[in-house]
Design a protein around this motif. Structure first.
Motif, PDB file in Angstrom:
ATOM      1  N   GLN A 128     -32.083 -12.103  33.761  1.00  0.00           N
ATOM      2  CA  GLN A 128     -33.366 -12.584  33.901  1.00  0.00           C
ATOM      3  C   GLN A 128     -33.846 -13.837  33.464  1.00  0.00           C
ATOM      4  O   GLN A 128     -33.316 -14.437  32.472  1.00  0.00           O
ATOM      5  CB  GLN A 128     -34.689 -11.344  33.624  1.00  0.00           C
ATOM      6  CG  GLN A 128     -34.698 -10.384  34.205  1.00  0.00           C
ATOM      7  CD  GLN A 128     -35.662  -9.254  33.872  1.00  0.00           C
ATOM      8  OE1 GLN A 128     -36.680  -9.584  33.291  1.00  0.00           O
ATOM      9  NE2 GLN A 128     -35.614  -7.977  34.309  1.00  0.00           N
ATOM     10  N   THR A 129     -34.418 -14.714  34.289  1.00  0.00           N
ATOM     11  CA  THR A 129     -34.528 -16.240  33.858  1.00  0.00           C
ATOM     12  C   THR A 129     -35.302 -16.019  32.354  1.00  0.00           C
ATOM     13  O   THR A 129     -36.399 -15.417  32.275  1.00  0.00           O
ATOM     14  CB  THR A 129     -35.541 -17.127  34.800  1.00  0.00           C
ATOM     15  OG1 THR A 129     -34.679 -16.857  36.116  1.00  0.00           O
ATOM     16  CG2 THR A 129     -35.962 -18.330  34.286  1.00  0.00           C
ATOM     17  N   GLY A 130     -34.727 -16.877  31.451  1.00  0.00           N
ATOM     18  CA  GLY A 130     -35.353 -16.840  30.062  1.00  0.00           C
ATOM     19  C   GLY A 130     -34.664 -16.076  29.121  1.00  0.00           C
ATOM     20  O   GLY A 130     -34.867 -16.009  27.964  1.00  0.00           O
ATOM     21  N   ASP A 131     -33.792 -15.131  29.359  1.00  0.00           N
ATOM     22  CA  ASP A 131     -32.886 -14.315  28.705  1.00  0.00           C
ATOM     23  C   ASP A 131     -31.898 -15.145  27.733  1.00  0.00           C
ATOM     24  O   ASP A 131     -31.513 -16.070  28.081  1.00  0.00           O
ATOM     25  CB  ASP A 131     -32.218 -13.412  29.433  1.00  0.00           C
ATOM     26  CG  ASP A 131     -32.834 -12.173  30.138  1.00  0.00           C
ATOM     27  OD1 ASP A 131     -34.109 -12.126  29.827  1.00  0.00           O
ATOM     28  OD2 ASP A 131     -32.281 -11.590  30.727  1.00  0.00           O
ATOM     29  N   LEU A 132     -31.748 -14.426  26.569  1.00  0.00           N
ATOM     30  CA  LEU A 132     -30.701 -14.751  25.685  1.00  0.00           C
ATOM     31  C   LEU A 132     -29.779 -13.732  25.380  1.00  0.00           C
ATOM     32  O   LEU A 132     -30.104 -12.787  25.348  1.00  0.00           O
ATOM     33  CB  LEU A 132     -31.460 -15.288  24.172  1.00  0.00           C
ATOM     34  CG  LEU A 132     -30.520 -15.618  23.011  1.00  0.00           C
ATOM     35  CD1 LEU A 132     -29.840 -17.055  23.369  1.00  0.00           C
ATOM     36  CD2 LEU A 132     -31.248 -15.510  21.873  1.00  0.00           C
ATOM     37  N   MET A 133     -28.468 -14.156  24.991  1.00  0.00           N
ATOM     38  CA  MET A 133     -27.459 -13.111  24.923  1.00  0.00           C
ATOM     39  C   MET A 133     -26.584 -13.456  23.580  1.00  0.00           C
ATOM     40  O   MET A 133     -26.219 -14.885  23.651  1.00  0.00           O
ATOM     41  CB  MET A 133     -26.674 -12.728  26.047  1.00  0.00           C
ATOM     42  CG  MET A 133     -25.516 -11.717  25.595  1.00  0.00           C
ATOM     43  SD  MET A 133     -24.629 -11.174  27.152  1.00  0.00           S
ATOM     44  CE  MET A 133     -25.325  -9.518  27.493  1.00  0.00           C
ATOM     45  N   LEU A 134     -26.343 -12.646  22.640  1.00  0.00           N
ATOM     46  CA  LEU A 134     -25.505 -13.018  21.465  1.00  0.00           C
ATOM     47  C   LEU A 134     -24.414 -12.216  21.607  1.00  0.00           C
ATOM     48  O   LEU A 134     -24.664 -10.822  21.759  1.00  0.00           O
ATOM     49  CB  LEU A 134     -26.337 -12.737  20.249  1.00  0.00           C
ATOM     50  CG  LEU A 134     -27.612 -13.481  19.776  1.00  0.00           C
ATOM     51  CD1 LEU A 134     -27.882 -13.547  18.512  1.00  0.00           C
ATOM     52  CD2 LEU A 134     -27.248 -15.154  20.152  1.00  0.00           C
ATOM     53  N   VAL A 135     -23.200 -12.806  21.366  1.00  0.00           N
ATOM     54  CA  VAL A 135     -21.753 -11.688  21.434  1.00  0.00           C
ATOM     55  C   VAL A 135     -20.753 -12.143  20.341  1.00  0.00           C
ATOM     56  O   VAL A 135     -20.562 -13.412  20.203  1.00  0.00           O
ATOM     57  CB  VAL A 135     -21.241 -11.912  22.925  1.00  0.00           C
ATOM     58  CG1 VAL A 135     -19.992 -11.313  23.018  1.00  0.00           C
ATOM     59  CG2 VAL A 135     -22.055 -11.793  24.241  1.00  0.00           C
ATOM     60  N   ASP A 136     -20.485 -11.010  19.739  1.00  0.00           N
ATOM     61  CA  ASP A 136     -19.316 -11.144  18.703  1.00  0.00           C
ATOM     62  C   ASP A 136     -17.997 -11.483  19.535  1.00  0.00           C
ATOM     63  O   ASP A 136     -17.507 -10.424  20.262  1.00  0.00           O
ATOM     64  CB  ASP A 136     -19.289  -9.980  17.893  1.00  0.00           C
ATOM     65  CG  ASP A 136     -18.134  -9.746  16.724  1.00  0.00           C
ATOM     66  OD1 ASP A 136     -17.152 -10.532  17.056  1.00  0.00           O
ATOM     67  OD2 ASP A 136     -18.387  -9.318  15.869  1.00  0.00           O
ATOM     68  N   ASN A 137     -17.437 -12.634  19.377  1.00  0.00           N
ATOM     69  CA  ASN A 137     -16.420 -13.124  20.507  1.00  0.00           C
ATOM     70  C   ASN A 137     -15.131 -12.325  19.980  1.00  0.00           C
ATOM     71  O   ASN A 137     -14.210 -12.331  21.065  1.00  0.00           O
ATOM     72  CB  ASN A 137     -16.235 -14.725  20.215  1.00  0.00           C
ATOM     73  CG  ASN A 137     -15.183 -14.857  21.227  1.00  0.00           C
ATOM     74  OD1 ASN A 137     -15.079 -14.624  22.514  1.00  0.00           O
ATOM     75  ND2 ASN A 137     -14.210 -15.806  20.570  1.00  0.00           N
TER      76      ASN A 137
END
Length: 334
Positions: free
Chosen positions: A287-296
């Protein structure tokens, strides 16, 4: 289902088949909210491998860059990119330029480099009308689901990445190495255990051998960590594969992967890897405005095909050295 994070600052929604989700009440100041909740979000990533933050209302690159900087200590400059990106500011990039009708299969960002990001951050400024999710998969789970004989071979031999740089497809020499000066490119390759060969037309071919299985630098868990399937010729759409072979030859593909001893990886193996990834994929439409953090290291990510405009910004942070992840093979160009 929801629970309080270990930092007791955010409620985390856990739903089967979707990444963990946190709802933000940013009151129009996303950077301030990110700074206040940094430790809580990082705790969720440490526990689950990823987190999607909804409600920040991110709309532009400046605000997004400020949020990225609040959440990580130092953004990385990308090297050895496989596809071009637009740079918005230091360490803030567009997503890789890749045909929207083609998937970017599960992979760990820059897993073929000697120093790669430990943390990936994504921000959706414009959601597509359909598809385009940045899906995730837990790499220890994927490793456990793969046939033991196959993973043992990759542990013994590692995997080999071959690349042929040109000005038509994929990242150019300058985009990948930050320069088109031959001397600087050669020095980089020597330093980073990359075999190279200049072509008569000015192109460059490279080979590098890396571990397919590593241990997480913090938890020590064994992780399936590579881009074997994504950068293999058999992941390409059949018509794209046929075109590239016709134009560049089987040995001149922009990128391809092999077993660490140089043997080809069959289409059946690539299909197996992608099917195991799919069986362990968690996805949530942007959704517009979302943020995601991922342990690579712990978590692979993908980009699914989409329709309509899609703008997702990317940052890489918390650099990790391959040498600190118990690689199973010696770093060589082979």
């Amino acid at each position: 289902m929801s629970f309080k994070s270990t930092a007791l600052l955010v409620d985390v929604e856990l739903n089967s088949g979707a990444p963990p989700r946190v709802r933000a009440q940013a009151a129009g100041d996303a950077p301030a909210w990110a700074a206040e909740h940094r430790d809580a979000l990082r705790a969720v990533v440490a526990e689950h491998g990823s987190v999607l933050v909804r409600g920040l209302g991110l709309r532009d690159a400046v605000e997004t860059g400020a949020v990225f900087s609040k959440l990580a200590s130092g953004l990385m400059t990308e090297r050895e990119a496989f596809a071009p990106r637009q740079a918005y500011s230091d360490g803030v990039y567009s997503s890789s330029k890749w045909p929207p009708n083609q998937p970017m299969c599960m992979h760990h960002e820059l897993s073929y480099t000697l120093e790669f990001p430990g943390l990936m951050m994504f921000a959706c400024l414009s959601a597509p009308t359909d598809g385009g999710a940045t899906a995730v998969a837990d790499s220890p789970t994927v490793l456990d689901a793969l046939p033991t004989e196959l993973t043992k071979r990759f542990e013994r031999e590692g995997w080999l990445l071959t690349r042929s740089y040109n000005d038509e497809i994929g990242a150019s020499i300058a985009e990948a190495f930050g320069t088109d000066d031959r001397g600087a490119v050669e020095r980089y390759c020597h330093t980073n255990a990359i075999a190279f060969e200049w072509q008569p037309n000015g192109g460059l071919r490279t080979r590098q051998r890396r571990s397919a299985v590593v241990r997480h630098p913090v938890t020590g868990r064994r992780c399936w960590f590579n881009q074997i399937a994504f950068l293999n010729e058999w992941t390409l759409a059949p018509e794209v594969h046929e075109y590239l072979v016709d134009v560049y030859g089987a040995d001149g593909l922009p990128f391809n992967t092999r077993f660490g001893n140089g043997d080809p990886i069959g289409e059946d193996v690539v299909q197996l890897l992608n099917s195991v990834y799919e069986a362990n994929t968690a996805r949530e439409p942007w959704q517009t405005g979302d943020l995601m953090l991922v342990d690579n290291v712990r978590t692979a990510h993908s980009r699914e095909p989409f329709d309509g405009p899609r703008e997702v910004l990317v940052a890489m942070a918390e650099p990790v050295r391959l040498a600190d992840c118990s690689p199973t093979v010696e770093v060589t160009t082979r």
